[in-house]
Design a protein around this motif. Structure first.
Motif, PDB file in Angstrom:
ATOM      1  N   ALA A 299      40.738  35.968  40.002  1.00  0.00           N
ATOM      2  CA  ALA A 299      40.637  37.323  39.762  1.00  0.00           C
ATOM      3  C   ALA A 299      40.179  38.061  41.255  1.00  0.00           C
ATOM      4  O   ALA A 299      40.346  37.004  42.351  1.00  0.00           O
ATOM      5  CB  ALA A 299      39.446  37.657  39.253  1.00  0.00           C
ATOM      6  N   TYR A 300      40.512  39.646  41.869  1.00  0.00           N
ATOM      7  CA  TYR A 300      39.647  39.588  43.173  1.00  0.00           C
ATOM      8  C   TYR A 300      38.420  40.305  42.793  1.00  0.00           C
ATOM      9  O   TYR A 300      37.838  40.774  42.057  1.00  0.00           O
ATOM     10  CB  TYR A 300      40.365  41.349  42.880  1.00  0.00           C
ATOM     11  CG  TYR A 300      39.906  41.980  44.295  1.00  0.00           C
ATOM     12  CD1 TYR A 300      40.022  41.966  45.569  1.00  0.00           C
ATOM     13  CD2 TYR A 300      39.313  43.515  43.881  1.00  0.00           C
ATOM     14  CE1 TYR A 300      39.069  42.009  46.069  1.00  0.00           C
ATOM     15  CE2 TYR A 300      38.756  44.062  44.938  1.00  0.00           C
ATOM     16  CZ  TYR A 300      39.057  43.154  46.224  1.00  0.00           C
ATOM     17  OH  TYR A 300      38.039  44.371  46.783  1.00  0.00           O
ATOM     18  N   GLY A 301      37.637  38.856  43.074  1.00  0.00           N
ATOM     19  CA  GLY A 301      36.186  38.883  42.891  1.00  0.00           C
ATOM     20  C   GLY A 301      35.605  37.997  42.188  1.00  0.00           C
ATOM     21  O   GLY A 301      35.950  36.763  42.357  1.00  0.00           O
ATOM     22  N   ASN A 302      34.627  37.261  41.463  1.00  0.00           N
ATOM     23  CA  ASN A 302      34.420  35.977  40.713  1.00  0.00           C
ATOM     24  C   ASN A 302      36.374  35.621  39.875  1.00  0.00           C
ATOM     25  O   ASN A 302      36.171  36.399  38.933  1.00  0.00           O
ATOM     26  CB  ASN A 302      33.284  35.865  39.876  1.00  0.00           C
ATOM     27  CG  ASN A 302      31.590  36.146  41.200  1.00  0.00           C
ATOM     28  OD1 ASN A 302      32.321  35.676  42.423  1.00  0.00           O
ATOM     29  ND2 ASN A 302      30.995  37.008  40.285  1.00  0.00           N
ATOM     30  N   ASN A 303      35.724  34.214  40.064  1.00  0.00           N
ATOM     31  CA  ASN A 303      36.930  32.918  39.289  1.00  0.00           C
ATOM     32  C   ASN A 303      35.835  33.232  38.135  1.00  0.00           C
ATOM     33  O   ASN A 303      34.969  33.056  38.124  1.00  0.00           O
ATOM     34  CB  ASN A 303      37.612  32.535  39.516  1.00  0.00           C
ATOM     35  CG  ASN A 303      38.912  32.752  40.164  1.00  0.00           C
ATOM     36  OD1 ASN A 303      39.157  34.221  41.090  1.00  0.00           O
ATOM     37  ND2 ASN A 303      38.797  32.745  41.339  1.00  0.00           N
ATOM     38  N   HIS A 304      36.525  32.284  37.337  1.00  0.00           N
ATOM     39  CA  HIS A 304      36.068  32.057  35.506  1.00  0.00           C
ATOM     40  C   HIS A 304      36.880  30.831  34.808  1.00  0.00           C
ATOM     41  O   HIS A 304      37.944  30.562  34.958  1.00  0.00           O
ATOM     42  CB  HIS A 304      35.741  33.165  34.437  1.00  0.00           C
ATOM     43  CG  HIS A 304      35.162  34.578  34.889  1.00  0.00           C
ATOM     44  ND1 HIS A 304      33.899  34.368  34.840  1.00  0.00           N
ATOM     45  CD2 HIS A 304      35.720  35.635  35.663  1.00  0.00           C
ATOM     46  CE1 HIS A 304      33.478  35.631  35.270  1.00  0.00           C
ATOM     47  NE2 HIS A 304      34.356  36.367  35.758  1.00  0.00           N
ATOM     48  N   LEU A 305      35.448  29.740  35.163  1.00  0.00           N
ATOM     49  CA  LEU A 305      36.009  28.421  33.938  1.00  0.00           C
ATOM     50  C   LEU A 305      35.343  28.673  33.001  1.00  0.00           C
ATOM     51  O   LEU A 305      34.684  28.997  32.504  1.00  0.00           O
ATOM     52  CB  LEU A 305      35.706  27.488  35.169  1.00  0.00           C
ATOM     53  CG  LEU A 305      35.716  26.175  33.973  1.00  0.00           C
ATOM     54  CD1 LEU A 305      37.108  25.939  33.888  1.00  0.00           C
ATOM     55  CD2 LEU A 305      35.269  24.649  35.052  1.00  0.00           C
ATOM     56  N   LEU A 306      36.115  28.757  32.016  1.00  0.00           N
ATOM     57  CA  LEU A 306      35.926  28.597  30.370  1.00  0.00           C
ATOM     58  C   LEU A 306      36.085  27.435  29.508  1.00  0.00           C
ATOM     59  O   LEU A 306      37.302  27.176  29.695  1.00  0.00           O
ATOM     60  CB  LEU A 306      36.860  30.046  29.475  1.00  0.00           C
ATOM     61  CG  LEU A 306      36.531  31.387  30.351  1.00  0.00           C
ATOM     62  CD1 LEU A 306      34.910  31.433  29.760  1.00  0.00           C
ATOM     63  CD2 LEU A 306      37.097  31.596  31.549  1.00  0.00           C
ATOM     64  N   LEU A 307      34.526  26.780  28.889  1.00  0.00           N
ATOM     65  CA  LEU A 307      35.408  25.610  28.309  1.00  0.00           C
ATOM     66  C   LEU A 307      35.888  26.312  27.029  1.00  0.00           C
ATOM     67  O   LEU A 307      35.069  26.255  26.208  1.00  0.00           O
ATOM     68  CB  LEU A 307      33.797  24.866  28.364  1.00  0.00           C
ATOM     69  CG  LEU A 307      33.705  23.991  27.238  1.00  0.00           C
ATOM     70  CD1 LEU A 307      34.424  22.620  28.363  1.00  0.00           C
ATOM     71  CD2 LEU A 307      32.200  23.307  27.499  1.00  0.00           C
TER      72      LEU A 307
END
Length: 608
Positions: free
Chosen positions: A181-189
Motif C-alpha cells: 500500500a501507500y502506507g502500512n502494508n499487511h500480512l494476513l495469516l
C-alpha cells in the motif's frame, strides 16, 4: 575517474552497442518477413499503407477470420461486482498508480479465488473515511461463479492498496496473503477455516513506505518462503505543489504525478526464519536497489543453475538485475546483462517463448518508450575467453512485433500464457495512460489493451479487438492476472480498471487443442513449490515453466501451471525440478486434466 563514472561509461557503451545490434537484427528480421512468404497458411501480414521510415515495417496484423482467440467479458454475470477508487481524482501520484489482482486457492477446494485490491479514496483523507465500496474484495469461486466473502474472511481492508501476493509462508497448506500500500502494508495469516488474521507486526514485515509489487520465493532454498517488496518513491503531499507543472520526458504534466521529482526508496527482502518471523536482509545480500523506483519484481532462474535470481522493473531508473550466487547473496549484473534499461518500467512477463529452455521476458514501459522484449541468450552458447557461458539478454521487441505497437500506450500488467493450447506462449498487456484527459483533469486517458497471438517463427500479432469486442473500447488499465477460473482447460484473464469495474475475460476460444495443468505440493521444499521448474516434452518440443515466476504489475497469476500440448493427447514426459533440487519424472501423462503432484510421493491425483 571514479569507479562509478567508469561503470556508467561502460554501461552506456554496452547499451549503445546493444541498441545498435538489436535494431540491426530487428531490421533484418523485418525485411525478411516481407522478402519471404510465410509457410504458415493461417498467417497474413499487412502494413497500414502509410510507411514513414523503417519502423513502420514492423507493423503486422492477422486477417480477422484467421484470429484464433476468443474471449467474452463476464464479470457481472458470474458475480464479480466491484469498483476501484470510489473517489474523485486529484492528480496525486499514489492515486493514479494502483491497483492489482491476485488469484489463489485460499480455501483449498481446487478452484482459483479472486482478490481485488482497492485504493480506498483520496489520500487527502484517511482510508477509514471511505464508504464500504472502498474496501478490498475477495470472491470465492464456486465452479466458475463467485461469491463475495471479504467481510466474512476479514479481508475487507480499507487502505490505499497497491499490490498483493498469495504465499504459504508457514507451510500449513493454506496460502497467506501480503498486501502492499501507500502506507502500512499487511500480512494476513490464513487460519484454514475461511478467515484471516493480521500478523504484520508480529511477523516483522510492516513497511510503511510507498510499496508496489510484492513476490514470494524461497531464494535460499531452506524450505520456506521469503518475501521481496518493491518500494517506489518518497511521495509527500504538499498543498503548495498542487497546480504546479513539471516535465517528464518533455511532456508537461502536473508536478504531483511526476515520479522524477520524488526520490527513490530502497526495497525490502524479508527472510523467513521458519518460525513465522522475518528480517529485512535486502541491503546485506545486495538487492535493496536504493536508486531504483521499483514497481515490479520477478523471481526466476536466469541461467538454469537451480537458484532463483531477481529482476526488478524500475520507473525512470535503471532496472535491477541480480544473479543468485547460491550462498545467500546476489551479484549485480545489470551492466553485463544488457537488461538494466533506464526507462519507465512497470510489469514483467517471464516465459520461454522460443522453446530454447531458458526464460525470456517482456518489460512494459511508459509512453513513447516501447516495451522491451529481452530474449535470453544463455542457451545460445556464447562463451567468454575462459570458456564460460555468458549470461545476457538482447532486446528484440521490433523483430517479434512487440516494439512499435507499444510506443503510444502506457503498459502495466503483462504475462505470457498459452491461450489456445497450441504449445506456443501468447501474451497479454494491460494499458492505460498516466496523463489526464485535456478537457477533464479528473479523468485519466483510456487506452486499448493488447492481446497477442504468437505465430512462430514470425512473432506476435495484436488481436484484442478481434478476439473480444469489449476490448475494442479503450479503458484505464492497471493490474491483471490469469487463471482457468471455470476449469475448462482454457486460461481466462482478470483486469483491474482504474476508477471503474474490473473485467473478467472468459476464454471461449473454439476448438482448443490439448492441455495439461500441474499443481505442485512441496514437502521438503516450500509447500507451494514456488520456484519449481516444470519441463513438459511432447515429441521434439520441450516447454519449461517456473512456478510463480511472472511479475504482472501489482498482481499475481494463479500458481497452477498450464501447458498447451497442441495435437498431442499426452505428454511424453513431465519432469519437476523442485525448489530444493530434487526431481520427479512422469512418463506418458494423459492430456486434458489437472494433476496434483506431491513431492516424494509415488501417486498423483488427477481431475478430468
Amino acid at each position: 575517474m571514479s569507479d562509478f563514472r567508469l561503470l556508467s561509461k561502460r554501461y552506456r557503451l554496452l547499451i549503445t552497442w546493444s541498441v545498435v545490434l538489436t535494431m540491426s537484427m530487428a531490421a533484418l528480421g523485418a525485411l525478411g518477413l516481407f522478402a519471404l512468404r510465410p509457410k504458415d497458411p493461417y498467417l497474413a501480414l499487412k502494413t497500414e499503407g502509410k510507411i514513414e521510415g523503417l519502423t513502420s515495417r514492423f507493423e503486422r496484423k492477422l486477417d480477422e477470420e484467421l484470429v484464433r482467440l476468443r474471449f467474452e467479458e463476464v464479470a457481472e454475470d458470474v458475480g464479480v461486482r466491484f469498483r476501484h477508487f470510489p473517489a474523485v481524482r486529484n492528480s496525486l501520484l499514489p492515486e493514479d498508480m494502483g491497483s492489482g489482482v491476485a488469484w489463489g486457492d485460499y480455501d483449498g477446494d481446487g478452484d482459483p479465488d479472486l482478490l481485488l485490491v482497492n485504493f480506498a479514496g483520496s489520500i487527502l483523507n484517511s482510508p477509514e473515511q471511505s464508504g464500504p465500496e472502498g474496501a478490498c474484495a475477495l470472491f470465492r469461486n464456486h465452479g466458475g461463479r463467485f461469491e463475495p466473502v471479504a467481510a466474512a474472511a476479514g479481508l475487507d481492508l480499507k487502505l490505499f492498496g497497491m499490490g498483493a501476493s498469495w504465499g504459504d509462508f508457514d507451510n500449513d497448506g493454506f496460502p497467506d496473503l501480503y498486501i502492499s500500500a501507500y502506507g502500512n502494508n499487511h500480512l494476513l495469516l490464513n487460519n484454514g477455516d475461511g478467515t484471516f488474521v493480521d500478523v504484520t507486526d508480529e511477523a516483522g514485515v510492516n513497511d510503511p513506505r510507498f510499496s508496489a509489487s510484492v513476490a514470494w520465493a524461497d531464494y535460499d532454498r531452506d524450505g520456506d518462503l521469503d518475501l521481496y517488496v518493491c518500494n517506489y518513491v518518497a511521495f509527500e503531499y504538499s498543498e503548495e505543489d498542487l497546480g504546479k507543472l513539471s516535465k517528464q520526458y518533455g511532456e508537461e504534466i502536473p508536478f504531483t504525478i511526476n515520479p522524477t521529482v520524488y526520490p527513490p526508496q530502497p526495497n525490502a527482502l524479508f527472510q523467513n526464519d521458519g518460525r513465522g518471523h522475518f528480517r529485512d536482509v535486502a541491503d546485506e545480500v545486495g538487492v535493496a536497489d536504493p536508486k531504483g523506483k521499483s514497481l515490479a519484481v520477478a523471481w526466476f532462474d536466469f541461467d538454469n543453475d537451480g537458484w532463483l535470481d531477481i529482476y526488478v522493473a524500475n520507473d525512470i531508473s535503471a532496472n535491477g538485475v541480480y544473479r543468485n550466487r547460491g550462498d545467500g547473496t546476489f551479484e549485480d549484473i545489470g551492466a553485463s546483462s544488457l537488461a538494466a534499461d533506464y526507462r519507465g518500467a512497470m510489469g514483467v512477463a517471464v516465459g520461454d517463448f522460443d522453446l530454447d529452455r531458458d526464460m525470456d521476458m517482456l518489460v512494459t514501459h511508459w509512453l513513447a518508450q516501447e516495451n522491451a522484449f529481452f530474449v535470453n541468450m544463455f542457451s545460445k552458447g556464447v562463451v567468454d575467453k575462459h570458456g564460460n557461458r555468458v549470461l545476457f539478454f538482447v532486446d528484440e521487441s521490433d523483430r517479434y512485433g512487440l516494439g512499435q505497437i507499444s510506443i503510444k500506450p502506457v503498459g502495466w500488467a503483462t504475462s505470457f500464457v498459452d491461450f489456445d493450447n497450441d504449445g506456443l506462449l501468447d501474451l497479454w498487456v494491460v494499458n492505460g495512460d498516466t496523463l489526464q484527459v485535456p478537457s477533464n483533469p479528473r479523468l485519466l486517458r483510456p487506452q486499448q489493451m493488447h492481446l497477442f497471438e504468437q505465430r512462430a517463427p514470425n512473432g506476435f500479432f495484436q488481436v484484442a479487438a478481434q478476439a473480444c469486442p469489449e476490448l475494442a473500447e479503450p479503458f484505464v488499465g492497471r493490474g491483471g492476472a490469469h487463471a482457468d477460473f471455470d476449469g475448462d482447460g482454457r486460461v481466462d484473464l482478470a483486469v483491474l480498471v482504474h476508477s471503474g469495474q474490473p473485467k473478467l475475460l472468459r476464454n471461449v476460444t473454439p476448438h482448443p487443442e490439448h492441455w495439461i495443468q500441474v499443481r505442485l505440493v512441496g514437502s521438503t521444499a516450500n509447500r507451494g513449490a514456488y520456484g519449481a521448474r516444470i519441463e513438459v516434452t511432447t515429441g521434439q518440443r520441450t516447454q519449461i515453466c517456473q512456478v510463480a515466476s511472472q511479475a504482472p504489475y501489482l498482481s499475481q497469476n494463479y500458481q497452477t501451471i498450464h501447458v498447451g500440448l497442441g495435437q498431442h493427447n499426452a505428454a511424453d514426459r513431465l519432469t519437476v525440478i523442485w525448489p530444493d533440487g530434487s526431481r520427479t519424472t512422469l512418463e506418458n501423462v494423459p492430456a486434458d486434466r489437472t494433476i496434483t503432484l506431491r513431492q516424494h510421493a509415488a501417486v498423483t491425483t488427477a481431475t478430468e
